[in-house]
Structures are given as structure tokens and as C-alpha cells.
Motif scaffolding. Structure first.
Motif, PDB file in Angstrom:
ATOM      1  N   UNK A  45      -6.472  10.436  12.156  1.00  0.00           N
ATOM      2  CA  UNK A  45      -5.829   9.459  13.046  1.00  0.00           C
ATOM      3  C   UNK A  45      -5.850   8.048  12.468  1.00  0.00           C
ATOM      4  N   UNK A  46      -6.182   7.914  11.189  1.00  0.00           N
ATOM      5  CA  UNK A  46      -6.308   6.606  10.560  1.00  0.00           C
ATOM      6  C   UNK A  46      -5.167   6.365   9.585  1.00  0.00           C
ATOM      7  N   UNK A  47      -4.459   5.233   9.757  1.00  0.00           N
ATOM      8  CA  UNK A  47      -3.347   4.871   8.878  1.00  0.00           C
ATOM      9  C   UNK A  47      -3.811   3.937   7.772  1.00  0.00           C
ATOM     10  N   UNK A  48      -3.272   4.148   6.576  1.00  0.00           N
ATOM     11  CA  UNK A  48      -3.553   3.303   5.421  1.00  0.00           C
ATOM     12  C   UNK A  48      -2.206   2.930   4.795  1.00  0.00           C
ATOM     13  N   UNK A  49      -2.003   1.646   4.535  1.00  0.00           N
ATOM     14  CA  UNK A  49      -0.755   1.240   3.889  1.00  0.00           C
ATOM     15  C   UNK A  49      -0.780   1.664   2.428  1.00  0.00           C
ATOM     16  N   UNK A  50       0.396   1.942   1.895  1.00  0.00           N
ATOM     17  CA  UNK A  50       0.573   2.261   0.479  1.00  0.00           C
ATOM     18  C   UNK A  50       1.625   1.326  -0.092  1.00  0.00           C
ATOM     19  N   UNK A  51       1.266   0.651  -1.165  1.00  0.00           N
ATOM     20  CA  UNK A  51       2.186  -0.244  -1.867  1.00  0.00           C
ATOM     21  C   UNK A  51       2.082   0.037  -3.351  1.00  0.00           C
ATOM     22  N   UNK A  52       3.037  -0.451  -4.110  1.00  0.00           N
ATOM     23  CA  UNK A  52       3.060  -0.223  -5.557  1.00  0.00           C
ATOM     24  C   UNK A  52       1.693  -0.536  -6.167  1.00  0.00           C
ATOM     25  N   UNK A  53       1.174   0.412  -6.923  1.00  0.00           N
ATOM     26  CA  UNK A  53      -0.104   0.242  -7.604  1.00  0.00           C
ATOM     27  C   UNK A  53      -1.310   0.698  -6.808  1.00  0.00           C
ATOM     28  N   UNK A  54      -1.133   1.033  -5.538  1.00  0.00           N
ATOM     29  CA  UNK A  54      -2.263   1.511  -4.725  1.00  0.00           C
ATOM     30  C   UNK A  54      -2.674   2.914  -5.148  1.00  0.00           C
ATOM     31  N   UNK A  55      -3.972   3.160  -5.077  1.00  0.00           N
ATOM     32  CA  UNK A  55      -4.559   4.450  -5.430  1.00  0.00           C
ATOM     33  C   UNK A  55      -5.441   4.898  -4.281  1.00  0.00           C
ATOM     34  N   UNK A  56      -5.275   6.126  -3.833  1.00  0.00           N
ATOM     35  CA  UNK A  56      -6.080   6.668  -2.739  1.00  0.00           C
ATOM     36  C   UNK A  56      -6.582   8.061  -3.139  1.00  0.00           C
ATOM     37  N   UNK A  57      -7.746   8.408  -2.630  1.00  0.00           N
ATOM     38  CA  UNK A  57      -8.303   9.750  -2.810  1.00  0.00           C
ATOM     39  C   UNK A  57      -8.448  10.364  -1.422  1.00  0.00           C
ATOM     40  N   UNK A  58      -7.882  11.550  -1.239  1.00  0.00           N
ATOM     41  CA  UNK A  58      -7.970  12.257   0.036  1.00  0.00           C
ATOM     42  C   UNK A  58      -8.897  13.446  -0.164  1.00  0.00           C
ATOM     43  N   UNK A  59      -9.944  13.518   0.636  1.00  0.00           N
ATOM     44  CA  UNK A  59     -10.923  14.590   0.515  1.00  0.00           C
ATOM     45  C   UNK A  59     -10.306  15.933   0.883  1.00  0.00           C
ATOM     46  N   UNK A  60     -10.814  16.992   0.283  1.00  0.00           N
ATOM     47  CA  UNK A  60     -10.298  18.319   0.584  1.00  0.00           C
ATOM     48  C   UNK A  60     -10.522  18.641   2.064  1.00  0.00           C
ATOM     49  N   UNK A  61      -9.562  19.349   2.643  1.00  0.00           N
ATOM     50  CA  UNK A  61      -9.660  19.754   4.029  1.00  0.00           C
ATOM     51  C   UNK A  61      -9.195  18.724   5.046  1.00  0.00           C
ATOM     52  N   UNK A  62      -8.983  17.468   4.626  1.00  0.00           N
ATOM     53  CA  UNK A  62      -8.544  16.430   5.567  1.00  0.00           C
ATOM     54  C   UNK A  62      -7.043  16.564   5.841  1.00  0.00           C
ATOM     55  N   UNK A  63      -6.680  16.621   7.122  1.00  0.00           N
ATOM     56  CA  UNK A  63      -5.269  16.641   7.497  1.00  0.00           C
ATOM     57  C   UNK A  63      -4.674  15.277   7.171  1.00  0.00           C
ATOM     58  N   UNK A  64      -3.502  15.265   6.528  1.00  0.00           N
ATOM     59  CA  UNK A  64      -2.895  14.010   6.116  1.00  0.00           C
ATOM     60  C   UNK A  64      -1.392  14.171   5.932  1.00  0.00           C
ATOM     61  N   UNK A  65      -0.727  13.020   5.845  1.00  0.00           N
ATOM     62  CA  UNK A  65       0.687  12.987   5.503  1.00  0.00           C
ATOM     63  C   UNK A  65       1.005  11.619   4.919  1.00  0.00           C
ATOM     64  N   UNK A  66       2.081  11.560   4.151  1.00  0.00           N
ATOM     65  CA  UNK A  66       2.555  10.318   3.564  1.00  0.00           C
ATOM     66  C   UNK A  66       4.007  10.136   3.983  1.00  0.00           C
ATOM     67  N   UNK A  67       4.309   8.964   4.511  1.00  0.00           N
ATOM     68  CA  UNK A  67       5.692   8.664   4.874  1.00  0.00           C
ATOM     69  C   UNK A  67       6.124   7.393   4.167  1.00  0.00           C
ATOM     70  N   UNK A  68       7.389   7.339   3.810  1.00  0.00           N
ATOM     71  CA  UNK A  68       7.972   6.194   3.131  1.00  0.00           C
ATOM     72  C   UNK A  68       8.444   5.167   4.149  1.00  0.00           C
ATOM     73  N   UNK A  69       8.235   3.890   3.836  1.00  0.00           N
ATOM     74  CA  UNK A  69       8.748   2.818   4.695  1.00  0.00           C
ATOM     75  C   UNK A  69      10.061   2.263   4.189  1.00  0.00           C
ATOM     76  N   UNK A  70      10.440   2.638   2.970  1.00  0.00           N
ATOM     77  CA  UNK A  70      11.701   2.175   2.414  1.00  0.00           C
ATOM     78  C   UNK A  70      12.215   3.201   1.434  1.00  0.00           C
ATOM     79  N   UNK A  71      13.357   2.942   0.861  1.00  0.00           N
ATOM     80  CA  UNK A  71      13.996   3.906  -0.040  1.00  0.00           C
ATOM     81  C   UNK A  71      13.844   3.537  -1.504  1.00  0.00           C
ATOM     82  N   UNK A  72      12.922   2.609  -1.846  1.00  0.00           N
ATOM     83  CA  UNK A  72      12.747   2.204  -3.251  1.00  0.00           C
ATOM     84  C   UNK A  72      12.161   3.322  -4.070  1.00  0.00           C
TER      85      UNK A  72
END
Length: 72
Positions: A45-72
Motif C-alpha cells: 500500500x506504499x507508493x514510491x515515485x520513479x524518475x530518471x536514474x532512480x533505482x529500487x529493490x523490491x523484495x521477493x514475495x512483495x505485491x507490487x506494480x509500476x505505472x507510468x506517469x507519462x509517455x517518455x
């Protein structure tokens, strides 16, 4: 075209745009690196912004999704 890049070896599996927009989980860690544009990574239930150059690690088993805010 980089959006179609896929590779697999004994130790590394890379695939871009895996399950875009749908909640899902993996049995392994997921590494996310934003190449262009911006978006939102939702982990549980936690949102994290993603911008050019950002790096994230998602632990195994965690439910997640990534959505785009623009078409770049």
C-alpha cells in the motif's frame, strides 16, 4: 529497441516492462532502474515515485506494480 531487450543466464535475468500496471509478485528480488520518463512504484500500500536514474529493490514475495506517469 531497448523496450524489447531480454537476456537470461545462470545468474542474471533481465526483462523490461514486466507485467506493466498489474499487481504481481516474484519468487526473487526485482531490481528497478528508471531509464526514462517517470512513474509510480506501488509496493503493498506504499507508493514510491520513479524518475530518471532512480533505482529500487523490491523484495521477493512483495505485491507490487509500476505505472507510468507519462509517455517518455
Amino acid at each position: 529497441m531497448i523496450d524489447d531487450y531480454r537476456t537470461e543466464s545462470k545468474y542474471v535475468y533481465v526483462r523490461l516492462n514486466d507485467c506493466p500496471g498489474s499487481m504481481h509478485r516474484h519468487s526473487e528480488l526485482e531490481l528497478v532502474y528508471a531509464l526514462r520518463g517517470s512513474g509510480v512504484l506501488l509496493v503493498g500500500n506504499t507508493s514510491h515515485s520513479l524518475n530518471v536514474g532512480d533505482f529500487r529493490i523490491i523484495n521477493y514475495g512483495n505485491m507490487h506494480r509500476i505505472t507510468s506517469e507519462d509517455d517518455d
